[in-house]
Design an enzyme around this catalytic site. Sequence first.
Site, PDB file in Angstrom:
ATOM      1  N   ALA A 255      36.146  38.238  42.759  1.00 27.24           N
ATOM      2  CA  ALA A 255      37.590  38.345  42.523  1.00 27.24           C
ATOM      3  C   ALA A 255      38.066  37.163  41.703  1.00 27.24           C
ATOM      4  O   ALA A 255      37.604  36.037  41.893  1.00 27.24           O
ATOM      5  CB  ALA A 255      38.350  38.392  43.839  1.00 27.24           C
ATOM      6  N   ASP A 256      38.994  37.443  40.799  1.00 25.67           N
ATOM      7  CA  ASP A 256      39.642  36.372  40.044  1.00 25.67           C
ATOM      8  C   ASP A 256      41.008  36.039  40.616  1.00 25.67           C
ATOM      9  O   ASP A 256      41.504  34.935  40.422  1.00 25.67           O
ATOM     10  CB  ASP A 256      39.763  36.777  38.571  1.00 25.67           C
ATOM     11  CG  ASP A 256      38.425  36.704  37.855  1.00 25.67           C
ATOM     12  OD1 ASP A 256      38.160  35.688  37.210  1.00 25.67           O
ATOM     13  OD2 ASP A 256      37.643  37.665  37.968  1.00 25.67           O
TER      14      ASP A 256
END
Length: 372
Positions: A255-256
């Site tokens: 995830a960013d």
Amino acid sequence: MAAEINGSSPGTLQSICYERGSLRLLDQTRLPLETVYLDIKDSSDGWTAIRDMVVRGAPAIAIAAALSLAIEVFNLDFSGTPEDAASYLAKKLEYLVSSRPTAVNLSDAAEKLRSLVLKIAETANEAQTVFQAYVDAAETMLVDDVAANKAIGFHGASHLGSHLENMQKISVLTHCNTGSLATAGYGTALGVIRALQTEGWLEKAFCTETRPFNQGSRLTAFELVHDQIPATLIADSAVAALMKAGVVNAVVVGADRIAANGDTANKIGTYSVALSAYHHGIQFYVAAPITSIDLSISSGDQIVIEERSEKELLHSDGGRGKQVAASGISVWNPAFDVTPARLITAIFTEKGVIRKSSEDAFDIKGFIESAK
């Protein structure tokens, strides 16, 4: 600070090689055919390396940015006051955040470091005290990221292992690169795969090519082969067919940025993988450190999505090769997409597993507060 901190064991790939006064970043645009490290002398070099994707992956971006500024101030001849030093650092951190806007880890690290130096400046007698505090904090972030990644891997593998039931081993699909090359070491989603392999629970890892920059084929496949993990590379468009074949038991991605409700921004194509997993009844997990969570936004609708150069689609090799598309065609090239929380089974963090509070959302704030 020890030189070239290693993420797991001797021989582990490292994207960030640091010792006080020296920073080298592995040029990931040249993998897997060449292994070249670039010397980073200051925050300007760090900004360029991040923007050009020499270094990528949300945790690695944050650490590389922080350390590039640490290198700069370590060698800086500065004659101002402590307040001047804090202001200098704050401006440089703001500049570094502008390199890539979607990954929250970078802005989170910058805000923590900015708050620290402003506080130190209030009581410091000289500018060097502020700079030293900054360098110490940036180095601590490097060490803490490795520990966090290993904890994510442990919690993720333990959760998946507890659901093996009649299966002796599990096959996992992942999208993009989330390993040693995307972090300070070990990895997030790929860290879960590494932990499964260590426990003897992994049948096979499947990695997508991850168009158009090919982080999966160039980087994830490179790491899997390097660590001798049983793995198969597939085209992005083969995900649904692979799942229909019944050989994938779970999906684990990185995830960013994760919104307060659990909506998750990750590399473009993740949403498609999640939709396919949902259709085929396959569990879909996100693996990320707490620093990837942004409680200031309620949902993924508020996440700013970075758009990349049209060359990545018009030319081969992620924009670095020959032209492959018709001249004059318009291009839309978002770097990330947002997977809604309703498609996500659970989130693996260094503090444990975040489970659904309802069918469509997570109580992430409550989890973080209880984990303190």
